[in-house]
Structures are given as C-alpha cells and as structure tokens.
Design an enzyme around this catalytic site. Sequence first.
Site, PDB file in Angstrom:
ATOM      1  CG  HIS A 356      -1.974  -1.022   1.217  1.00  0.00           C
ATOM      2  ND1 HIS A 356      -3.246  -0.822   0.725  1.00  0.00           N
ATOM      3  CD2 HIS A 356      -1.928  -2.304   1.649  1.00  0.00           C
ATOM      4  CE1 HIS A 356      -3.946  -1.944   0.877  1.00  0.00           C
ATOM      5  NE2 HIS A 356      -3.164  -2.858   1.423  1.00  0.00           N
ATOM      6  CE  LYS A 544      -6.981  13.557   0.411  1.00  0.00           C
ATOM      7  NZ  LYS A 544      -7.029  12.367  -0.421  1.00  0.00           N
ATOM      8  NE  ARG A 545      -4.428   9.736  10.250  1.00  0.00           N
ATOM      9  CZ  ARG A 545      -4.030   8.810  11.106  1.00  0.00           C
ATOM     10  NH1 ARG A 545      -4.682   7.674  11.221  1.00  0.00           N
ATOM     11  NH2 ARG A 545      -2.984   9.020  11.889  1.00  0.00           N
ATOM     12  CE  LYS A 550      -2.985  10.488   3.265  1.00  0.00           C
ATOM     13  NZ  LYS A 550      -3.562   9.643   2.198  1.00  0.00           N
ATOM     14  CB  THR A 652     -10.283   4.732  -1.077  1.00  0.00           C
ATOM     15  OG1 THR A 652      -9.735   5.038   0.211  1.00  0.00           O
ATOM     16  CG2 THR A 652      -9.628   3.469  -1.601  1.00  0.00           C
ATOM     17  CE  LYS A 656     -14.117   5.544   0.729  1.00  0.00           C
ATOM     18  NZ  LYS A 656     -13.259   5.503   1.933  1.00  0.00           N
TER      19      LYS A 656
HETATM   20  C1  26Q Z   1       3.071   0.207  10.515  1.00  0.00           C
HETATM   21  C2  26Q Z   1       3.968  -0.131  11.515  1.00  0.00           C
HETATM   22  C3  26Q Z   1       3.851   0.424  12.770  1.00  0.00           C
HETATM   23  C4  26Q Z   1       2.809   1.296  13.047  1.00  0.00           C
HETATM   24  C5  26Q Z   1       1.905   1.621  12.047  1.00  0.00           C
HETATM   25  C6  26Q Z   1       2.046   1.089  10.770  1.00  0.00           C
HETATM   26  C7  26Q Z   1       1.094   1.452   9.710  1.00  0.00           C
HETATM   27  C8  26Q Z   1      -0.277   1.492   9.961  1.00  0.00           C
HETATM   28  C9  26Q Z   1      -1.165   1.850   8.974  1.00  0.00           C
HETATM   29  C10 26Q Z   1       1.528   1.736   8.427  1.00  0.00           C
HETATM   30  C11 26Q Z   1       0.636   2.087   7.434  1.00  0.00           C
HETATM   31  C12 26Q Z   1      -0.730   2.151   7.700  1.00  0.00           C
HETATM   32  C13 26Q Z   1      -1.728   2.530   6.693  1.00  0.00           C
HETATM   33  C14 26Q Z   1      -1.472   2.811   5.431  1.00  0.00           C
HETATM   34  C15 26Q Z   1      -2.512   3.236   4.508  1.00  0.00           C
HETATM   35  O1  26Q Z   1      -3.633   3.534   4.911  1.00  0.00           O
HETATM   36  N1  26Q Z   1      -2.216   3.299   3.208  1.00  0.00           N
HETATM   37  C16 26Q Z   1      -3.204   3.700   2.232  1.00  0.00           C
HETATM   38  O2  26Q Z   1      -3.834   2.535   1.725  1.00  0.00           O
HETATM   39  C17 26Q Z   1      -4.923   2.866   0.893  1.00  0.00           C
HETATM   40  C18 26Q Z   1      -5.612   1.581   0.503  1.00  0.00           C
HETATM   41  O3  26Q Z   1      -4.835   0.868  -0.400  1.00  0.00           O
HETATM   42  C19 26Q Z   1      -4.458   3.656  -0.313  1.00  0.00           C
HETATM   43  O4  26Q Z   1      -5.598   4.063  -1.026  1.00  0.00           O
HETATM   44  C20 26Q Z   1      -3.660   4.885   0.116  1.00  0.00           C
HETATM   45  O5  26Q Z   1      -3.104   5.518  -1.016  1.00  0.00           O
HETATM   46  C21 26Q Z   1      -2.561   4.461   1.084  1.00  0.00           C
HETATM   47  O6  26Q Z   1      -1.897   5.612   1.591  1.00  0.00           O
END
Ligand code: 26Q
Length: 823
Positions: A356, A544-545, A550, A652, A656
């Site tokens: 991702h 978004k986050r 971003k 995503t 929406k």
């Molecule tokens: C990893 C290790 C330790 C702590 C946290 C994490 C961690 C947690 C969540 C790393 C990444 C995430 C989330 C990533 C994320 O939301 N990525 C998004 O995924 C979407 C679905 O595929 C994409 O549409 C977005 O572009 C992408 O940023």
Amino acid sequence: MKDLDKDKIKEEIKSNVKRLYRKEFKEATEKEIFQAVSLVVKDEIIDDWLATQNAMDEQDPKTVYYMSMEFLMGRALGNNMLNLCVYDEFKQALDELGLDITSIEDQEPDPALGNGGLGRLAACFLDSLSTLGYPAYGCGIRYRYGMFKQKIEDGFQKEVPDDWLKENYPFELKRSEYTYEVKFGGYVRTEVGKDGRLNFIQEGYRSVLAVPYDMPIVGYNNNVVNSLMIWDAQPKQVFSLESFDKGDYVKAVEDENLARSLVEVLYPNDSHISGKELRLKQQYFFVSASLQRAIQRFKKHHDDIHDLPKKVVFQMNDTHPTLTVPELMRLLMDVEGLGWDEAWDITTHCVAYTNHTIMTEALEKWPIEIFSRLLPRIYNIVEEINRRFCLEIEKKYPGDQGKVDRMAIIYDGQVRMAYLAIAAAFSVNGVAKLHTEILKKETLKDFYDMYPEKFNNKTNGITQRRFLLHGNPLLASWVTDKIGDGWITDLSQMSRLKVFVDDEKAQQEFRSIKYKNKLRLARYIKEHNGIEIDPNSIFDVQVKRLHEYKRQLLNIIHVMYEYNRIKEHPELDVIPKTYIFGAKAAAGYKIAKLTIKLINNVAAVINNDRSINNKLKVVFIEDYKVSNAEMIFAAADVSEQISTASKEASGTSNMKFMMNGAVTIGTMDGATVEMVEEMGRENAFIFGMSADEVIEHEQKRDYNPMDIFNQDQDIRKVLMQMVNGFYSPDNSELFRPIYNSLLNTNETQYPDTYFNLKDFRSYAETQDKLMETYRDEKKWTRMAMMNTACCGKFSSDRTIQQYVDDIWHLDHIHVNPLEDDEN
Ligand code: 26Q
C-alpha cells in the site's frame, strides 16, 4: 427476507426495550432504543449467519482469510438494515414511534479499528465479498481503544481515547469455543524425536489466550453473512490466591498484564513506523490465533494438510501480518510434522501480499534483537528462509553481492518484512495501475526482475452500498429513478446515467440534491463547530489523514494566497468559497499536528474578517470519521486530491467524492489517474508535476524551493505571514517549523520534500479555472454528473472479483435461507 413488516418491527422494538431495560417504550432514551432496534436487526441476521456457516460446512468452498491489523468498519446498524433490505420498514416503524432513524443510528459508536485508507479498504472488501457470495473471514484485533477521537482545543488537536466498548456493542458475538494459546519469548530447545527428526520446543515463554469475537458481514439481499473475527486476549490463568501460594504470583500478574496490554490500543500512526515491541506482539498475536483457527477449520474436512492451498488463501493487508509466513511454516513443521520443503511448498501457495505504499520510510523493519527475543522459534525460521533466499539470489546473479545485500530479508541488524512477504507470496499486488508500475520500476525493482510473474495490479474500489446508498439517500433514489436499482450490486450500470448529463430537468434535480446535501452538512458543521457556512458557496473539501505527502499544506497556502488577493482587490468578482478540512494527525507527527493548528488559525483570521464579505470561509471539521465522512462526500462540490505525484498509492476518498458528484482538483497520482481515464480529462481539474517528473527531480536532486521563493512575490508574502505573527499574533515563531520544512535544508531532509512550492502556481491557476467553470452552471453540473456516471469501475465489487479471478480462485457459497421456524 422474513415477513418483517413495520408493525412487527414496532412490536419487537418495544418488547426489547422492556426485556433489556424493564422500561416502557416512552421512558426509553435514544441510546436504549438503539440497543433495542439493533437487537431486532441482529435477530434478522442470525438465521442467515447460521445458514451461511452451514453452507460453508456442507460445501467446503475455498475461503479467503483477509489478514489485517485494521478494519475501519464504521457504524453497522444502518448498513445492516440496508443490506437486509429492511431499511424502509425500520424507518417507517421508527417514524410511527415518533423517532428519526438517523438519530437512532447516531447512537452507535463508530467502530474505528483502523487509521485510514488501508483499514477502510478492508471493510469495503468484506462488504463486497459477502455481496458477491464468496466465503471469507476478516481476521484482526479487537482493540479495546480504536482510533482516538479528535478534539480541537485552541486550534490544536487533542487525542481522546475511543472507548467504543463502554456500552455493550450489539453487533459482536464472543466465540470462546475457538480459544487458542499464543506464546511469546523464552527459548527454543531441540530434541531428537522417535522418528529421528528434530523437534523444536519453546520453553520459558509467556503466553496468552486469544478469544475471538465475530461480527456479521451482511451481503446485499443475498442471505450471505460472513464473519469478521477479531481477537481479544485473556490471561491463561487469572491471578488467584492458589497461584500465589505456589509462588507463581509474579507469573500470573505478568500474564495478566501481557494480555491486557496486547489488545489495549490501535497504533494511530499510518506512515512512520514506530519500532515498538508491543506492535510486533500484536502482529504475532492475531496472526497466530487466526492461523490456528484456519487450520482447525480445514482439518474438520480434510486429513491431508498438503491440500491446504486448495481450500485456504491468506491475503496479507500490507506487511503488518507478514508473520503469517513463518507462523504457517512453524505450524506445518512443528505441529503438523512436515519437513521444510513440504511446508514451504504449502506456505508459498497459501499466502499473497498487497503493498500500500511506495515510500521507503514506511517499509516495515524490525531489529533482530527485538524479533528474536520475542519470537525465538519464528526468528529461527526467518533465518532459514533468508539463508535459502540468498542462495537463490546468488544462483540467479552469481557474484552480485550488491544484489544480495539489497534484497536480503535479514540485513544490517534488521528483518525486512516486505521482503519476507515477497519471498513467500505467490502474488504481490499494488493498489492502482500507476502504483504497481512504480513498484515494478523503482521501489521493488530487484524483486520484479527476479519474480515478474508474482506482480499484479488490483486497483482499489469502494462499496457503493455505504458511500452512495447509505450516505447519500437522495442521490441514490434519484439514480434508481433514472436507471433502476441494478447499480446497487453492479456499479458499471452507472454509465447509463450519461444520457442525462445534458438534460435540463435532470441537471436541475441533480443540483437540487447537491444543495440539500450541502444544507445537511452545514447543519452538522453549525452543530459541531459552531460555524455558519453558506450553502450557496462552493464546498471545496479535503478529508483524509494528515500527511506531508497529501499536501494539506499546499491547500492552506493557497487559501492564504486567495485571502491576500481578495483583500488587495476587493473589487474582484469571486464566487464565495468554503474550504473544508478534516484530518487526524498521528499523535507523534509534529509537523502534521502543527499543520492542523495552522489551518485553524487561518480559519480564525479569515472567518472573522468582515471586510471580505463572506467570500471565503475555512472550516476544520473535528473528528473526521466514517460516519461523518458519508455526509461530507455527499455535500462536496470539489474534491481535493493533491498529493505529490507518485506518493499516494491509490487513494479511495477520490472515488467516494466522484461517486457523489464532486469534481476533482488533483494531481495525476494513484487511482485518480484511472478516474480521469474513465471520465475524460475535461471532467476534472488536473495540475502539477507528473509522477515521472517528481521521480526525476528526486533522483537529480535539482529542486531548490528558494528559487521560487525569490521569484514569486505572492508566495513570499504568504510564507512571510507564516512567520511574522499574522496568523499567530501571540507567538510569531509558532509556525517556523513549517516555514523551515519548505525552505531550509537540514541534514535529514531536503527542503520542500513534497514540492509544495513547485506545484503552487499550477495549482492556483487551476483553482481559478475551476471557479470560472463553476460560474457556468450547466457546464459545472454536467461535469459533476459525468463524475457520478463514470464511477462504475471504482466499486470494490469489481476489485474483489479481480482478486477472486486472478489470485484467490474462491468458490461461491450457495446459501439456502433457513426456514423461518416462527411460521
Ligand atoms: C506500521 C507499523 C507500525 C505502526 C503503524 C504502521 C502502519 C499502519 C497503517 C503503516 C501504514 C498504515 C496505513 C497505510 C494506509 O492507509 N495506506 C493507504 O492505503 C490505501 C488503501 O490501499 C491507499 O488508497 C492509500 O493511497 C494508502 O496511503
């Protein structure tokens, strides 16, 4: 569906209120009524849920286990009523009881067991799996506290714990009968078994019990109900006087603490990896428990474990569940008694991996020290996987030590989780075409060269059932009026709306729906933020986050620029605009949190400046979450998708907005590229550098934002206002770190890593074009309608069908509705 008419519903709600609270209906609070209504809905689900489980037992279909640290489900009540096709009946029933269905829905906590896109994608996928009739389990963690609630105090983000289980959550079912033990730490002893083979025995470990809770995932109008199984941790023996007597006191307390801390909280960061040991424990905990349940289910029907890949596939949602690989190896070897080669053959036919992110700083790595101490046997296995993998690389590229170093799973004192995932997975996929191409050409090039056949793309999608049917009932019924309701399960039918885009009556209806949705959002904002906004202004939205890539910063800098322009040229004829932001920042991400403060301070200055005659408003919506997101998409005129090209894997929210008839202003990044492909470039406002250009500048390191600062006086003015107290009179240095991030070099980062200044002019010009287009009501409405009409590709139903066809090869489940024993 059973004969559940509104009178029966009313009766059951009332009787539930009595049963649950020993109260007459008229005395019940909305919270209590929510519980009572949920119980009626749960009763409706139970029969289908049972029938689905029976069908799975009888038909023994191939099943996907979607392994994810996050499931951002959002509220279940409304969604369940819709998917059961009883929403209108409940609405009427509640109506007749003097209640508004949406305020009952609002009583439900918004289960937020995820951060953002990745977690929400998992939730959309489960909805689609059930709706398409495929057998699936979501496997995750039942965090005691989900994503924090965001409060804004004096413009700053404050994180408040999300105590979503405080009151009984009606849509979960504890399944103690599927409890498993998960072991941590200790050491591994080897022993020669009777058969002469080595046995590995873990000793001196701490362990917890994993107890699953199932949540129903209701398919749309098809009687299929899959399960999300999320794991809770409990101590093996509850601390007791008995153990105290035995001198096990300390052990018992330790076990209890371990169990409690394991599932205590979701890590609220989604890009920067925090190498926290507890996070690795969480990963192993849910992976081990889920695999144990999957294998137990398999063995109920099969004697030969070699057949596992015929019936089971584990999809790893990013690297977070990568321990699936060594844990499956361990179970196959140490428990099932297989040798290495057999176990490896099975494992590599059972696991698939989705990436991702392309950002290398987000690639998960664990120090060997932590890894081997916490998971000694698993570490042994990873070492052996790495040894064999390195031999394979050497064989393919003899003498190329650089290659081995670059690709090794264990390197420089760390375990590289993505490389472990790729070495074992039979499929590696990106989440949008552009993203997958960048993975192949840049980020994972070595791996693509070695295993081109593993790589594939699965462009993300979203469920229209939540983000149109539930979130935008007005537009949903308009669409149904025009083209029938087939779109609910086949979004490609939306293209039939194209014949209406020049129809004046249809245009007017479309506009009036958007207006009503804007009124609804304006009411929400008034209630929650105390700010009045003008529903006739353009609603320009970025939700978004909060992340540097971003570029919420680019957006707010542009707002500051527009504000200056309106002040300098009061005669300018501009259309009133409301900039709406919603974003949570990771609690430790300083510059992100400061950006929230900047947005709020800019809002305070602009919103209180009467001289600009309400031409500009800025709103920061507190606590952006799934439930208010649904309402925000429905009300948006403009969708901001302005990431630095190449950085957003897919996105995503872009989809929406599109579905809800908002027009995109954005860069050619992630899935936005494919949206534009579907609707035509003339129906979006595209600006900025391409991914190739960004990557080239990154490689050449030839970008210097100072040049732009020196040449462009508008930008200079905005940046100076950031540090001269214009937006922070009490502390003019407050925003200095943001200013520095744009202009000053330090050892660790280049200035303006995300090319804000470089893309600024192109963005500003495109915003001007957008405003000019908005003046032309017909042209604008046509564009908005084209967005809705062209969203067909972006259903998660399409995405899931592609996963099934290319990766999972699942069988359908055929569910026969249970006979209703009450009739
Ligand atoms: C990893 C290790 C330790 C702590 C946290 C994490 C961690 C947690 C969540 C790393 C990444 C995430 C989330 C990533 C994320 O939301 N990525 C998004 O995924 C979407 C679905 O595929 C994409 O549409 C977005 O572009 C992408 O940023």
